[in-house]
Design an enzyme around this catalytic site. Structure first.
Site, PDB file in Angstrom:
ATOM      1  CB  CYS A  65      64.949  98.692 -68.399  1.00  0.00           C
ATOM      2  SG  CYS A  65      65.869  97.120 -67.962  1.00  0.00           S
TER       3      CYS A  65
HETATM    4  O1  5RP Z   1      68.405  98.106 -69.946  1.00  0.00           O
HETATM    5  C1  5RP Z   1      68.555  99.018 -69.060  1.00  0.00           C
HETATM    6  C2  5RP Z   1      69.105  98.703 -67.558  1.00  0.00           C
HETATM    7  O2  5RP Z   1      69.103  96.995 -67.471  1.00  0.00           O
HETATM    8  C3  5RP Z   1      68.619 100.329 -69.137  1.00  0.00           C
HETATM    9  O3  5RP Z   1      67.510 100.637 -69.854  1.00  0.00           O
HETATM   10  C4  5RP Z   1      69.946 100.752 -69.932  1.00  0.00           C
HETATM   11  O4  5RP Z   1      71.102 100.583 -69.191  1.00  0.00           O
HETATM   12  C5  5RP Z   1      69.816 102.416 -70.258  1.00  0.00           C
HETATM   13  O5  5RP Z   1      69.690 103.062 -69.194  1.00  0.00           O
HETATM   14  P1  5RP Z   1      70.138 104.553 -69.099  1.00  0.00           P
HETATM   15  O6  5RP Z   1      69.318 105.098 -70.131  1.00  0.00           O
HETATM   16  O7  5RP Z   1      69.911 105.046 -67.561  1.00  0.00           O
HETATM   17  O8  5RP Z   1      71.671 104.753 -69.257  1.00  0.00           O
END
Ligand code: 5RP
Length: 145
Positions: A65
């Site tokens: 992520c």
């Molecule tokens: O690093 C992350 C979680 O640990 C996610 O990638 C980050 O929060 C972005 O997520 P979103 O695009 O759903 O806001």
């Protein structure tokens, strides 16, 4: 090896990761943003990849992520999974050696393509320690609930 790969975004090193594992001869099972028909939220796609390992459909997984933290937390909720967030090759080697980690968690933001190569070199060449103390630690972490 069969390696499940999850990413909540196609950005950063996501595409490079799939290409690099394929180039090294591994069979990639993609999740999240890496395929068109899957839920790309980090908690769901990291869990799906981790379940592949726990259920024997994959030998290992790489979960990603933007930070790597959410993917590692989600993967570690799956019994039998030992996910390690690694930002360098030394940590990847240690995670395999001392933690018998079976899921590599990566930050899509922090890890560059050259660094990814180093981390994969260490992770894929790594092996769990056979030292009794290390095995006892690993067994204990599997029992904590
Ligand atoms: O690093 C992350 C979680 O640990 C996610 O990638 C980050 O929060 C972005 O997520 P979103 O695009 O759903 O806001």
């Amino acid at each position: 090896m069969r390696i499940a790969v999850a990413a909540d975004s196609p950005d950063g090193i996501a595409a490079v990761l799939v290409d690099e594992l394929t180039r090294r001869g591994h069979q990639v099972r993609p999740y999240g943003a890496l395929r068109a028909d899957d839920r790309a939220d980090w908690a769901w796609c990291a869990e799906a990849a981790a379940r592949d390992v726990a259920d024997g459909r994959a030998d290992q997984a790489v979960v990603c992520c933007w930070t790597g933290t959410g993917a590692s937390i989600a993967a570690n909720k799956v019994p039998g999974v030992r996910a390690a967030l690694c930002a360098d090759a030394y940590t990847a080697d240690g995670a395999r050696r001392w933690n018998d980690a079976n899921v590599l968690a990566l930050s899509l933001r922090v890890v560059s393509a050259p660094l990814l190569g180093e981390i994969l070199d260490a992770w894929l060449a790594g092996a769990p320690s056979a030292e009794p103390e290390d095995r006892a630690n690993i067994a204990h972490t599997g029992e904590i609930r």
